[in-house]
Design a protein around this motif. Structure first.
Motif, PDB file in Angstrom:
ATOM      1  N   PHE A  54      -3.215  -1.069 -11.910  1.00 18.38           N
ATOM      2  CA  PHE A  54      -2.104  -0.127 -12.007  1.00 18.38           C
ATOM      3  C   PHE A  54      -0.993  -0.588 -11.082  1.00 18.38           C
ATOM      4  O   PHE A  54      -1.225  -1.334 -10.136  1.00 18.38           O
ATOM      5  CB  PHE A  54      -2.543   1.279 -11.591  1.00 18.38           C
ATOM      6  CG  PHE A  54      -3.594   1.879 -12.487  1.00 18.38           C
ATOM      7  CD1 PHE A  54      -3.236   2.529 -13.645  1.00 18.38           C
ATOM      8  CD2 PHE A  54      -4.941   1.784 -12.176  1.00 18.38           C
ATOM      9  CE1 PHE A  54      -4.203   3.081 -14.484  1.00 18.38           C
ATOM     10  CE2 PHE A  54      -5.915   2.338 -12.988  1.00 18.38           C
ATOM     11  CZ  PHE A  54      -5.539   2.990 -14.143  1.00 18.38           C
ATOM     12  N   LYS A  55       0.234  -0.090 -11.324  1.00 15.39           N
ATOM     13  CA  LYS A  55       1.381  -0.448 -10.486  1.00 15.39           C
ATOM     14  C   LYS A  55       1.614   0.524  -9.353  1.00 15.39           C
ATOM     15  O   LYS A  55       2.332   0.206  -8.420  1.00 15.39           O
ATOM     16  CB  LYS A  55       2.643  -0.523 -11.344  1.00 15.39           C
ATOM     17  CG  LYS A  55       2.640  -1.643 -12.342  1.00 15.39           C
ATOM     18  CD  LYS A  55       3.940  -1.680 -13.110  1.00 15.39           C
ATOM     19  CE  LYS A  55       3.914  -2.799 -14.131  1.00 15.39           C
ATOM     20  NZ  LYS A  55       5.172  -2.855 -14.886  1.00 15.39           N
ATOM     21  N   ASP A  56       1.029   1.730  -9.429  1.00 18.29           N
ATOM     22  CA  ASP A  56       1.288   2.750  -8.401  1.00 18.29           C
ATOM     23  C   ASP A  56       0.010   3.187  -7.718  1.00 18.29           C
ATOM     24  O   ASP A  56      -1.095   2.935  -8.202  1.00 18.29           O
ATOM     25  CB  ASP A  56       1.990   3.963  -9.020  1.00 18.29           C
ATOM     26  CG  ASP A  56       1.114   4.691 -10.025  1.00 18.29           C
ATOM     27  OD1 ASP A  56       0.221   4.064 -10.615  1.00 18.29           O
ATOM     28  OD2 ASP A  56       1.321   5.893 -10.218  1.00 18.29           O
ATOM     29  N   ASN A  57       0.157   3.872  -6.586  1.00 17.63           N
ATOM     30  CA  ASN A  57      -1.012   4.278  -5.813  1.00 17.63           C
ATOM     31  C   ASN A  57      -1.655   5.575  -6.325  1.00 17.63           C
ATOM     32  O   ASN A  57      -2.582   6.073  -5.705  1.00 17.63           O
ATOM     33  CB  ASN A  57      -0.654   4.425  -4.327  1.00 17.63           C
ATOM     34  CG  ASN A  57       0.366   5.499  -4.085  1.00 17.63           C
ATOM     35  OD1 ASN A  57       1.004   5.996  -5.002  1.00 17.63           O
ATOM     36  ND2 ASN A  57       0.542   5.862  -2.837  1.00 17.63           N
ATOM     37  N   ASN A  58      -1.196   6.072  -7.458  1.00 19.39           N
ATOM     38  CA  ASN A  58      -1.838   7.217  -8.114  1.00 19.39           C
ATOM     39  C   ASN A  58      -2.696   6.767  -9.294  1.00 19.39           C
ATOM     40  O   ASN A  58      -3.302   7.589  -9.966  1.00 19.39           O
ATOM     41  CB  ASN A  58      -0.791   8.216  -8.603  1.00 19.39           C
ATOM     42  CG  ASN A  58      -0.065   8.879  -7.464  1.00 19.39           C
ATOM     43  OD1 ASN A  58      -0.663   9.173  -6.435  1.00 19.39           O
ATOM     44  ND2 ASN A  58       1.220   9.093  -7.617  1.00 19.39           N
TER      45      ASN A  58
END
Length: 61
Positions: A54-58
């Motif tokens: 994924f690209k985000d920390n969520n």
């Protein structure tokens, strides 16, 4: 040193930081209690990577 080599070396030094990208994120699940966490590296033994990257920390994008 030949002037052409100086230009090449300067170009490589200048361009190196531009090639860096952020590390991807992964969704990890605990084997013990099925808890989910989103991290860039494994939380340790007892965790299984179930989705990613994924690209985000969520772990959404």
């Amino acid at each position: 040193m030949n002037p052409a080599w100086r230009l090449i070396l300067l170009g490589l030094i200048w361009a190196a930081p531009l090639a860096a990208a952020p590390a991807p994120w992964y969704l990890w699940q605990s084997k013990l209690d099925s808890k989910l966490v989103c991290l860039q590296t494994s939380p340790g033994h007892g965790w299984v990577q179930i989705k990613g990257p994924f690209k985000d920390n969520n772990c959404r994008h």
